[in-house]
Design a protein around this motif. Structure first.
Motif, PDB file in Angstrom:
ATOM      1  N   VAL A   1     -74.535  79.920 -72.113  1.00 26.35           N
ATOM      2  CA  VAL A   1     -75.003  81.284 -72.342  1.00 26.35           C
ATOM      3  C   VAL A   1     -74.207  82.202 -71.435  1.00 26.35           C
ATOM      4  CG1 VAL A   1     -76.970  82.854 -72.299  1.00 26.35           C
ATOM      5  CG2 VAL A   1     -77.319  80.447 -72.898  1.00 26.35           C
ATOM      6  N   SER A   2     -73.420  83.094 -72.018  1.00 28.64           N
ATOM      7  CA  SER A   2     -72.576  84.022 -71.256  1.00 28.64           C
ATOM      8  C   SER A   2     -73.153  85.426 -71.327  1.00 28.64           C
ATOM      9  CB  SER A   2     -71.151  84.024 -71.806  1.00 28.64           C
ATOM     10  OG  SER A   2     -70.564  82.748 -71.689  1.00 28.64           O
ATOM     11  N   ASN A   3     -73.205  86.085 -70.197  1.00 25.43           N
ATOM     12  CA  ASN A   3     -73.680  87.469 -70.113  1.00 25.43           C
ATOM     13  C   ASN A   3     -72.480  88.400 -70.195  1.00 25.43           C
ATOM     14  OD1 ASN A   3     -74.830  89.929 -69.535  1.00 25.43           O
ATOM     15  ND2 ASN A   3     -75.421  89.411 -67.425  1.00 25.43           N
ATOM     16  N   LEU A   4     -72.330  89.079 -71.315  1.00 25.49           N
ATOM     17  CA  LEU A   4     -71.194  89.975 -71.530  1.00 25.49           C
ATOM     18  C   LEU A   4     -71.505  91.414 -71.150  1.00 25.49           C
ATOM     19  CD1 LEU A   4     -69.997  88.602 -74.992  1.00 25.49           C
ATOM     20  CD2 LEU A   4     -69.409  87.812 -72.693  1.00 25.49           C
TER      21      LEU A   4
ATOM     22  N   MET B   1     -83.545  76.572 -65.199  1.00 24.79           N
ATOM     23  CA  MET B   1     -84.072  75.943 -64.002  1.00 24.79           C
ATOM     24  C   MET B   1     -84.236  77.024 -62.928  1.00 24.79           C
ATOM     25  SD  MET B   1     -84.023  72.677 -64.951  1.00 24.79           S
ATOM     26  CE  MET B   1     -84.021  71.635 -63.487  1.00 24.79           C
ATOM     27  N   SER B   2     -84.840  76.652 -61.788  1.00 25.77           N
ATOM     28  CA  SER B   2     -85.039  77.635 -60.730  1.00 25.77           C
ATOM     29  C   SER B   2     -83.725  78.133 -60.148  1.00 25.77           C
ATOM     30  CB  SER B   2     -85.896  77.023 -59.616  1.00 25.77           C
ATOM     31  OG  SER B   2     -85.256  75.893 -59.053  1.00 25.77           O
ATOM     32  N   TRP B   3     -82.712  77.258 -60.170  1.00 25.64           N
ATOM     33  CA  TRP B   3     -81.456  77.602 -59.511  1.00 25.64           C
ATOM     34  C   TRP B   3     -80.423  78.249 -60.424  1.00 25.64           C
ATOM     35  CZ3 TRP B   3     -77.480  74.938 -61.809  1.00 25.64           C
ATOM     36  CH2 TRP B   3     -77.815  73.752 -62.470  1.00 25.64           C
ATOM     37  N   ASN B   4     -80.660  78.278 -61.758  1.00 24.54           N
ATOM     38  CA  ASN B   4     -79.663  78.884 -62.649  1.00 24.54           C
ATOM     39  C   ASN B   4     -80.288  79.925 -63.572  1.00 24.54           C
ATOM     40  OD1 ASN B   4     -81.025  77.270 -64.472  1.00 24.54           O
ATOM     41  ND2 ASN B   4     -79.216  76.194 -65.228  1.00 24.54           N
ATOM     42  N   GLY B   5     -81.363  80.577 -63.096  1.00 24.75           N
ATOM     43  CA  GLY B   5     -82.041  81.570 -63.928  1.00 24.75           C
ATOM     44  C   GLY B   5     -81.328  82.898 -63.995  1.00 24.75           C
ATOM     45  N   THR B   6     -80.513  83.206 -62.999  1.00 23.67           N
ATOM     46  CA  THR B   6     -79.798  84.482 -62.983  1.00 23.67           C
ATOM     47  C   THR B   6     -78.398  84.308 -63.572  1.00 23.67           C
ATOM     48  OG1 THR B   6     -80.997  85.260 -61.035  1.00 23.67           O
ATOM     49  CG2 THR B   6     -78.898  86.335 -61.535  1.00 23.67           C
ATOM     50  N   ILE B   7     -78.085  85.134 -64.547  1.00 24.33           N
ATOM     51  CA  ILE B   7     -76.734  85.145 -65.116  1.00 24.33           C
ATOM     52  C   ILE B   7     -76.092  86.459 -64.718  1.00 24.33           C
ATOM     53  CG2 ILE B   7     -75.335  84.769 -67.168  1.00 24.33           C
ATOM     54  CD1 ILE B   7     -77.796  83.798 -68.629  1.00 24.33           C
ATOM     55  N   PRO B   8     -75.140  86.452 -63.789  1.00 23.89           N
ATOM     56  CA  PRO B   8     -74.523  87.715 -63.366  1.00 23.89           C
ATOM     57  C   PRO B   8     -73.711  88.338 -64.484  1.00 23.89           C
ATOM     58  CG  PRO B   8     -73.337  85.831 -62.462  1.00 23.89           C
ATOM     59  CD  PRO B   8     -74.566  85.279 -63.102  1.00 23.89           C
ATOM     60  N   ALA B   9     -73.458  89.613 -64.357  1.00 22.44           N
ATOM     61  CA  ALA B   9     -72.613  90.294 -65.339  1.00 22.44           C
ATOM     62  C   ALA B   9     -71.261  89.606 -65.401  1.00 22.44           C
ATOM     63  CB  ALA B   9     -72.445  91.758 -64.957  1.00 22.44           C
ATOM     64  N   GLY B  10     -70.852  89.253 -66.594  1.00 17.31           N
ATOM     65  CA  GLY B  10     -69.602  88.541 -66.781  1.00 17.31           C
ATOM     66  C   GLY B  10     -69.671  87.062 -66.483  1.00 17.31           C
ATOM     67  N   GLY B  11     -70.856  86.568 -66.094  1.00 22.65           N
ATOM     68  CA  GLY B  11     -71.016  85.161 -65.752  1.00 22.65           C
ATOM     69  C   GLY B  11     -71.653  84.363 -66.880  1.00 22.65           C
TER      70      GLY B  11
ATOM     71  N   VAL C   1     -74.085  80.440 -67.722  1.00 23.99           N
ATOM     72  CA  VAL C   1     -74.759  79.221 -67.299  1.00 23.99           C
ATOM     73  C   VAL C   1     -74.627  78.202 -68.420  1.00 23.99           C
ATOM     74  CG1 VAL C   1     -76.409  80.360 -65.752  1.00 23.99           C
ATOM     75  CG2 VAL C   1     -76.997  80.009 -68.169  1.00 23.99           C
ATOM     76  N   SER C   2     -74.608  76.932 -68.040  1.00 18.55           N
ATOM     77  CA  SER C   2     -74.466  75.871 -69.032  1.00 18.55           C
ATOM     78  C   SER C   2     -75.577  74.849 -68.871  1.00 18.55           C
ATOM     79  CB  SER C   2     -73.107  75.173 -68.897  1.00 18.55           C
ATOM     80  OG  SER C   2     -72.046  76.053 -69.172  1.00 18.55           O
ATOM     81  N   ALA C   3     -75.934  74.217 -69.955  1.00 19.69           N
ATOM     82  CA  ALA C   3     -76.909  73.132 -69.951  1.00 19.69           C
ATOM     83  C   ALA C   3     -76.494  72.140 -71.028  1.00 19.69           C
ATOM     84  CB  ALA C   3     -78.326  73.655 -70.215  1.00 19.69           C
ATOM     85  N   GLY C   4     -76.982  70.926 -70.926  1.00 25.13           N
ATOM     86  CA  GLY C   4     -76.602  69.913 -71.897  1.00 25.13           C
ATOM     87  C   GLY C   4     -77.725  68.939 -72.154  1.00 25.13           C
ATOM     88  N   ALA C   5     -77.584  68.181 -73.231  1.00 20.88           N
ATOM     89  CA  ALA C   5     -78.588  67.186 -73.591  1.00 20.88           C
ATOM     90  C   ALA C   5     -77.967  66.154 -74.514  1.00 20.88           C
ATOM     91  CB  ALA C   5     -79.790  67.837 -74.282  1.00 20.88           C
ATOM     92  N   ASN C   6     -78.578  64.992 -74.557  1.00 19.86           N
ATOM     93  CA  ASN C   6     -78.192  63.946 -75.495  1.00 19.86           C
ATOM     94  C   ASN C   6     -79.245  63.833 -76.588  1.00 19.86           C
ATOM     95  OD1 ASN C   6     -75.826  63.313 -74.208  1.00 19.86           O
ATOM     96  ND2 ASN C   6     -76.639  61.545 -73.118  1.00 19.86           N
TER      97      ASN C   6
ATOM     98  N   ALA D   1     -71.214  66.478 -65.583  1.00 16.28           N
ATOM     99  CA  ALA D   1     -70.177  66.927 -64.659  1.00 16.28           C
ATOM    100  C   ALA D   1     -69.319  68.025 -65.287  1.00 16.28           C
ATOM    101  CB  ALA D   1     -69.309  65.749 -64.228  1.00 16.28           C
ATOM    102  N   ASP D   2     -68.983  67.891 -66.575  1.00 13.39           N
ATOM    103  CA  ASP D   2     -68.218  68.927 -67.258  1.00 13.39           C
ATOM    104  C   ASP D   2     -68.969  70.256 -67.236  1.00 13.39           C
ATOM    105  OD1 ASP D   2     -66.157  67.184 -67.904  1.00 13.39           O
ATOM    106  OD2 ASP D   2     -66.950  66.725 -69.892  1.00 13.39           O
ATOM    107  N   ALA D   3     -70.269  70.199 -67.492  1.00 11.60           N
ATOM    108  CA  ALA D   3     -71.071  71.422 -67.512  1.00 11.60           C
ATOM    109  C   ALA D   3     -71.109  72.095 -66.149  1.00 11.60           C
ATOM    110  CB  ALA D   3     -72.492  71.110 -67.986  1.00 11.60           C
ATOM    111  N   HIS D   4     -70.869  71.315 -65.105  1.00  8.68           N
ATOM    112  CA  HIS D   4     -70.896  71.864 -63.744  1.00  8.68           C
ATOM    113  C   HIS D   4     -69.493  71.982 -63.150  1.00  8.68           C
ATOM    114  CE1 HIS D   4     -75.081  70.724 -64.361  1.00  8.68           C
ATOM    115  NE2 HIS D   4     -75.374  71.577 -63.408  1.00  8.68           N
TER     116      HIS D   4
END
Length: 513
Positions: free
Chosen positions: A65-68, A108-118, A120-125, A461-464
């Motif tokens: 999810v990218s914040n444009l 998650m608690s640690w990736n809830g903020t998406i800065p402008a132009g930033g 976040v990634s998440a993944g699942a199987n 690891a790729d997501a991070h």
């Protein structure tokens, strides 16, 4: 390695016993579309990228999810729907759930903020049968993504693309340094160490097997690595062989062999990690499964004050000025085992060395080894693994040694039999560390010849944006895992080797996943 796998598994078994934001969403996915929701009351421009790695009966999905927009977004919820019978198995870097065909991911608690132009990634199987069509109804914070944005061309790609990069062929490996929580090249480009371990430099010299256990270290062997798109190789070493204390070849001959191989790899565009793997130190009061030989014939809980600083002084002098080479100061510390698994004492010993509880030899702490390298004038990146055979990094930042260059990365090892083996554990223990310093997955593997656990791990690891090096590029026969190749030509072992090769061929160390 196989003996070490069994011993660590036994030890770890013993240890186990002890409001919503309306948005205008733009989607650029594999098969997705760009969209604008004019009805959003407090919109932010965002993009959702969706990619998969499909192995037939299942697949790994990665969403970004990218914040444009021009301001930060606090809190995000992503929803989308599958058309088939795709079933969620486990997710990471987000709270994943599924109701019927609809999938929901919250931050998650640690990736809830998406800065402008930033982003976040998440993944699942997921598992599935039949078709695996790409979702088309992505929504972020309740705003559906439909239609196309003006001035934007819809691009459709297939998720079955395999090779998207070119193996390293032109020019030497880049000089590297740490910048914030990234490893970067001399000109500041983020770079991931992606590749394999090449074992035998740690044991062949003390087991009467010569230098490289009979394996080639010539151009043909390096070319074989390049067919896998390998950009980094980790080489375990033996301090007594380097210092000519025990074993043959030793001293200058051993050193020349190591330097020749490193120079060949670097000239071929492959970065090298030199790892202090086996060290001196009698631990005769250790558990039955632990090797009690005082010589460097096995893995010890901590490096020793007698030889380990000398080893790093010699290695640093040999390779200073060549920052394509990284120094991994000690393979897999586990000093806490000698103090009845007291982690407080373990972390103190890890950093400061000296007389550590339960260890009869004087140890060299990580600070001692950092000081030994820097005293030579070497500016190479230093990697430091944490406790529990480098699987536990929870107190790594609190005990990080002082480096005048601040050129330190964390080394993390993650095998399927370690304590931290789930995405939830990686999210809680590794991801916060990776936000502060670079984390390199220096060793990973699983205790059978499949690739399921390793696939989950590399996807995470790729997501991070994390580099990783699998164990091991040695044709030892894959019967209990951790062997990648059938021969020195690079023929992959079924399952583990085939899976890793296919994955590496899709990676570019310069490209943020």
């Amino acid at each position: 390695m196989l003996e070490r796998v069994r011993k660590r598994r036994t030890a770890l078994a013993a240890l186990a016993a002890a409001g919503s934001i309306a948005c205008t969403a733009l989607v650029a996915a594999a098969g997705g579309s760009w969209a604008s929701d004019a009805s959003a009351a407090a919109a932010f421009a965002c993009r959702v990228d969706y990619t998969t790695n499909d192995w037939g009966s299942g697949f790994g999905a990665n969403v970004t999810v990218s914040n444009l927009g021009s301001s930060a977004v606090n809190g995000w919820t992503l929803t989308y729907t599958y058309a088939g019978n795709q079933t969620l198995r486990h997710g990471w870097s987000g709270n994943w759930s599924q109701s019927g065909k609809q999938v929901t991911v919250t931050n998650m608690s640690w990736n809830g903020t998406i800065p402008a132009g930033g982003s976040v990634s998440a993944g699942a199987n997921f598992s599935y049968s039949g078709s695996n069509a790409k979702p088309t109804d992505f929504a972020v914070n309740g705003a559906a993504c439909t239609g196309t944005a003006p001035t934007t061309t819809t691009t459709t790609t297939t998720t079955t693309t395999t090779t998207t990069t070119t193996p390293p062929v032109d020019g030497p490996a880049p000089a590297l340094r740490v910048s914030g929580n990234k490893i970067v090249t001399a000109d500041g480009k983020p770079y991931r160490l992606l590749g394999v371990n090449r074992s035998s430099g740690e044991f062949a010299c003390v087991q009467g097997k010569g230098m490289w256990d009979g394996g080639p270290v010539d151009q043909a062997s390096v070319d074989a690595m390049k067919t896998w798109n390998i950009h980094a190789v980790r080489i375990p070493l033996n301090e007594e062989c380097w210092l000519d204390v025990n074993g043959s070849p030793g001293g200058a001959t051993y050193q020349q062999n190591v330097k020749g191989y490193v120079d060949l790899l670097v000239a071929n565009g492959i970065n090298v990690i030199l790892d202090l793997h086996w060290t001196w130190g009698a631990y005769t009061n250790g558990p039955d499964w632990h090797c009690k030989d005082e010589h460097a014939t096995c893995q010890k809980p901590m490096p020793d004050a007698r030889y380990s600083p000398q080893f790093w002084t010699g290695v640093a002098n040999a390779f200073k000025g060549n920052n394509a080479v990284v120094f991994d100061l000690f393979n897999e510390p586990y000093p806490e085992i000698a103090s009845d698994w007291n982690k407080t004492l373990g972390w103190q010993c890890w950093r400061d060395g000296g007389t550590c509880t339960g260890l009869p030899y004087e140890t060299a702490g990580m600070q001692d080894l950092v000081d030994a390298v820097r005293a030579t004038g070497a500016t190479n990146i230093l990697m430091l693994g944490g406790l529990e055979w480098a699987n536990d990094t929870r107190e790594w930042l609190a005990h990080k040694p002082t480096d005048p260059l601040n050129n330190i990365a964390a080394s993390w090892h993650a095998y399927s039999f370690n304590a931290c083996v789930t995405e939830s554990c990686w999210d809680s223990q590794i991801a916060p560390l990776a936000q502060q310093v670079p984390v390199v997955l220096g060793e990973f593997g699983q205790d059978d010849c499949g690739f399921e656990y390793m696939q989950r791990l590399v996807d995470w690891a790729d997501a991070h944006h994390m580099g990783y090096l699998a164990w091991t590029w040695n044709p030892w026969g894959c019967s209990t895992g951790a062997v990648l190749i059938k021969d020195w030509n690079g023929t992959p072992e079924p399952g583990v080797g085939e899976g890793l090769k296919a994955h590496l061929l899709r990676q570019d160390p310069y490209v943020t996943p």
